[in-house]
Write an enzyme that holds these catalytic residues in place. Structure first.
Site, mmCIF file in Angstrom:
data_model
loop_
_atom_site.group_PDB
_atom_site.id
_atom_site.type_symbol
_atom_site.label_atom_id
_atom_site.label_comp_id
_atom_site.label_asym_id
_atom_site.label_seq_id
_atom_site.Cartn_x
_atom_site.Cartn_y
_atom_site.Cartn_z
ATOM 1 N N ARG A 256 0.833 -1.214 0.000
ATOM 2 C CA ARG A 256 0.000 0.000 0.000
ATOM 3 C C ARG A 256 0.858 1.250 0.000
ATOM 4 O O ARG A 256 0.370 2.344 -0.271
ATOM 5 C CB ARG A 256 -0.918 0.013 1.224
ATOM 6 N N TRP B 8 3.114 6.111 2.011
ATOM 7 C CA TRP B 8 3.216 6.587 0.626
ATOM 8 C C TRP B 8 3.043 8.088 0.752
ATOM 9 O O TRP B 8 1.967 8.587 1.062
ATOM 10 C CB TRP B 8 2.113 5.973 -0.238
ATOM 11 N N ASN C 246 -3.674 7.585 7.615
ATOM 12 C CA ASN C 246 -3.707 7.360 6.171
ATOM 13 C C ASN C 246 -4.754 8.311 5.617
ATOM 14 O O ASN C 246 -5.892 8.303 6.065
ATOM 15 C CB ASN C 246 -4.091 5.908 5.855
ATOM 16 N N GLY C 247 -4.369 9.167 4.667
ATOM 17 C CA GLY C 247 -5.339 10.099 4.084
ATOM 18 C C GLY C 247 -4.671 11.452 3.884
ATOM 19 O O GLY C 247 -3.450 11.569 3.890
ATOM 20 N N LYS D 176 0.899 -2.221 -17.943
ATOM 21 C CA LYS D 176 1.683 -3.229 -17.201
ATOM 22 C C LYS D 176 3.177 -2.971 -17.394
ATOM 23 O O LYS D 176 3.954 -2.946 -16.459
ATOM 24 C CB LYS D 176 1.325 -4.632 -17.674
ATOM 25 N N GLU E 44 4.427 0.403 -15.724
ATOM 26 C CA GLU E 44 4.337 0.588 -14.264
ATOM 27 C C GLU E 44 5.271 -0.341 -13.494
ATOM 28 O O GLU E 44 5.569 -0.077 -12.333
ATOM 29 C CB GLU E 44 2.909 0.432 -13.770
ATOM 30 N N HIS F 259 -2.174 8.312 -37.901
ATOM 31 C CA HIS F 259 -2.507 9.697 -37.500
ATOM 32 C C HIS F 259 -1.447 10.268 -36.568
ATOM 33 O O HIS F 259 -1.712 11.206 -35.830
ATOM 34 C CB HIS F 259 -3.888 9.714 -36.845
ATOM 35 N N LYS G 200 -0.802 0.222 -4.057
ATOM 36 C CA LYS G 200 -1.853 -0.677 -4.551
ATOM 37 C C LYS G 200 -3.224 -0.013 -4.537
ATOM 38 O O LYS G 200 -4.031 -0.249 -5.407
ATOM 39 C CB LYS G 200 -1.895 -1.938 -3.693
#
Ligand code: AGP
Length: 611
Positions: free
Chosen positions: A27, A73, A99-100, A488, A491, A507, A606
């Site tokens: 996370r 994070w 968290n937030g 995929k 990242e 184009h 995540k």
């Protein structure tokens, strides 16, 4: 998107906290810390992953049985030791993890500094710790009331746990917008951002809702609202097992989850696709099916990989249910002042069930009277609790940050929905319906056949591991697969990759083609096959490298492309489920060969629970 853990009981807290943080590291993982209540709270925090924190703690004997932990994070303040959580208040009376995002933290900090409060970090969380302490001291109130009063001044989202020196027999947890789960043990409680750190100790859990405040002692949990109204906690039983959150012998969670797809897709349609009596039955939609059948428009909202699944859904609903579909990035939808009608059906797709933008888009759609459905993978998460109805993907816990099995299970649910609605509208005859149901049952085995080619895919990956750019092309159902394959790759390997509708090459993107540009073309046999063969020829005519995903036995493209990944023949509707598998493995092997952290790629987390 941080990870939070807490423990209160009779066991030594530290190992429980560290083990929990490792399970939550997906996370967020730029710093980590714990606070253990000995005579006073002892705080240990360190930049880097949980392993760095363990080194930092060393052999210190910490026997406290109350503690909190956090893996971060970064939102406010760079990743470093000072900004890591837990954060202590100025006078050390409170220690908190959060968290937030506290959106009005700057204003609150100014007002506290004007009253002589000092700060050590740049975080919004330290502002909250000091606000709680300030109210506790000035207002001469107890810890719980200080927490509630402080939170009433906060604008933003939080999932937090508070430890108070003056009231050392409790932890206080509160939630608004960021998930919190409480595990109920025997005279002990476990707190975490999701169930993965809890399941090995207990399967009985309480999911906090927005506005909940829980005061937790080792033998008592009191649940209240922010307005101090008492609530009866609802204890639910977890359906996951500890084995589902371990690597199970694989090098990475991502590889395990790629190889789990035959089973996870089977689990997703089991009991719902009933070949014995030829029907598709989605119990979660039973009550709302009439509205789905008569709806004139479906709006799909999601982010990232889930948005790619939604794009496949657009083709599915238009093909089988003949209904207008719009697929929206939730982050754009929520701020665009969109037109939402009462007879619209909004489908929110989310693996985690906690993505902030998707949740906000759901609330906007509900405010405008639409029927809002959810397709989600985490039971008890916010989105299933905020939507009117929905369907769970039974993918099992997806730990790898790069979503794989969730994507194929989301597409499986969308296919079941579209075919079921089309059948109810009389748009699918018996023969076709039976054929689709029979093919559903073939998919797990066909995916298994593709997975058995992993060695071949790994060999091709080795040839392209040093690429700096890549283009992914597809048409129709395979255009979203091209987007997903590109996501995929970028990242987890940090190679820039871009997905495009193959016809769009002319184009602009064709200017990128040269001998250094690998072009991955998803080119299985379908109605636009001849067109995509031409696109491959256009790339080859400019010395581009072509890696093609083709239908088994294809001889035409095999002669043009530099390399091919074969997938078994299937109905067009199911080609996204099969064609994405080689792209998942291709990205995985390239990332491993580049020494990237596949399960926890840099800068990512995540579950994006902040805007
Ligand atoms: C996909 O591999 C990424 N991890 C990311 O794009 C993810 O799909 C996105 O954040 C949406 O998450 P959700 O499905 O949990 O809402």
């Amino acid at each position: 998107m941080c990870g939070i853990v807490g423990y209160i009981g009779d066991r030594v807290a530290l190992p429980i906290l560290l083990n929990g943080l490792k399970r939550l590291e997906y996370r967020g993982y730029d710093s980590a810390g714990v606070a253990i209540l000995e005579d006073l709270p002892l705080v240990f925090k360190k930049k880097g992953k949980v392993a760095e924190l363990e080194k930092h703690i060393g052999n210190q004997k910490l026997t406290g049985s109350i503690g909190i932990g956090h893996t971060r994070w970064a939102t406010h303040g760079e990743p470093n030791d000072v900004n890591a959580h837990p954060h202590a208040s100025m006078n050390g009376k409170f220690v908190i993890i959060h968290n937030g995002i506290i959106e009005n933290y700057a204003r609150l900090r100014e007002r506290l500094e004007a009253r002589g409060v000092t700060f050590k970090s740049q975080t919004d969380t330290e502002v909250l710790a000091n606000l709680i302490e300030y109210i506790y001291e000035k207002g001469q109130v107890d810890a719980e009331l200080a927490v509630r009063l402080a939170l009433s001044k906060v604008i933003g989202a939080y999932g937090l746990v508070v430890m108070c020196v003056g009231e050392p027999d409790k932890l206080i947890a509160a939630r608004k917008g960021s998930p919190l789960v409480i595990g109920v043990g025997n005279e002990e409680y476990f707190i975490a951002s999701d169930a993965t750190p809890i399941v090995e100790y207990t399967k009985s859990v309480i999911y906090l809702n927005d506005g909940d405040v829980a005061v937790i002692k080792k033998d008592q949990l009191v649940l209240k609202t922010m307005k101090n109204d008492s609530q009866s906690p609802v204890i639910q039983e977890l359906s996951i097992d500890i084995g589902e959150i371990d690597k199970g012998g694989y090098d990475h969670f991502m590889l395990k989850e790629i190889f789990e797809q035959p089973r996870s897709i089977q689990d997703t349609f089991r009991g719902r696709v009933r070949s014995e009596n030829n029907e598709i039955h989605l119990g979660g939609l039973y009550e709302v099916m009439p509205r789905l059948i008569e709806s004139k428009r479906i709006i799909i909202i999601a982010c990232g990989t889930s948005w790619h699944a939604g794009l496949v859904g657009e083709y599915l609903f238009e093909d089988f249910a003949r209904v207008n579909v719009e697929v929206e990035y939730a982050s754009e939808f929520r701020y665009r002042n969109p037109i939402i009608n009462k007879d619209d059906v909004v489908i929110a797709i989310s693996q985690s069930g906690e993505t902030a933008d998707t949740l906000a888009a759901i609330r906007l759609a509900k405010e405008n009277g639409a029927l809002v459905l959810g397709i989600c993978n985490v039971v008890g998460s916010s989105i299933p609790r905020e939507t009117h109805a929905g369907v769970y993907t039974h993918a099992g816990p997806e730990i790898g940050v790069a979503s794989t099995k969730a994507f194929t299970c989301q597409v499986t649910v969308l296919a079941m929905m579209a075919i079921s609605i089309g059948r109810s509208k009389g748009l699918i005859d018996d023969t076709n319906y039976r054929k689709l149901i029979q093919e559903f049952n073939q998919i797990p085995e066909k995916i298994g056949e593709i997975l058995s080619q992993s060695g071949h895919i790994k060999q091709i990956a080795d040839k392209y591991k040093n690429s700096t750019n890549s283009l992914y092309l597809g048409r129709g159902y395979l255009f979203p697969v091209a987007l997903e394959g590109a996501l995929k790759l970028k990242e987890i390997s940090y190679i820039h990759a871009e997905g495009y509708p193959a016809a769009e090459m002319k184009h602009g993107p064709i200017a990128l083609i040269d001998q250094n540009m690998p072009v991955v073309v998803v080119a299985t046999k379908d109605s636009s096959y001849e067109k995509i063969v031409s696109n491959i020829q256009e790339v080859k005519a400019r010395n581009g490298q072509v890696i093609a995903v083709v239908t088994k036995g294809d001889t035409i493209i095999r002669q043009m492309a530099d390399y091919v990944f074969e997938i078994p023949e299937t109905e067009t509707v199911f080609t996204p489920l099969l064609s994405v598998i080689p792209l998942q493995l291709f990205s995985y092997y390239i990332a491993v060969m580049r020494g990237c952290n596949v399960d926890q790629p840099r800068n990512l987390a995540k579950s994006v629970t902040v805007e």
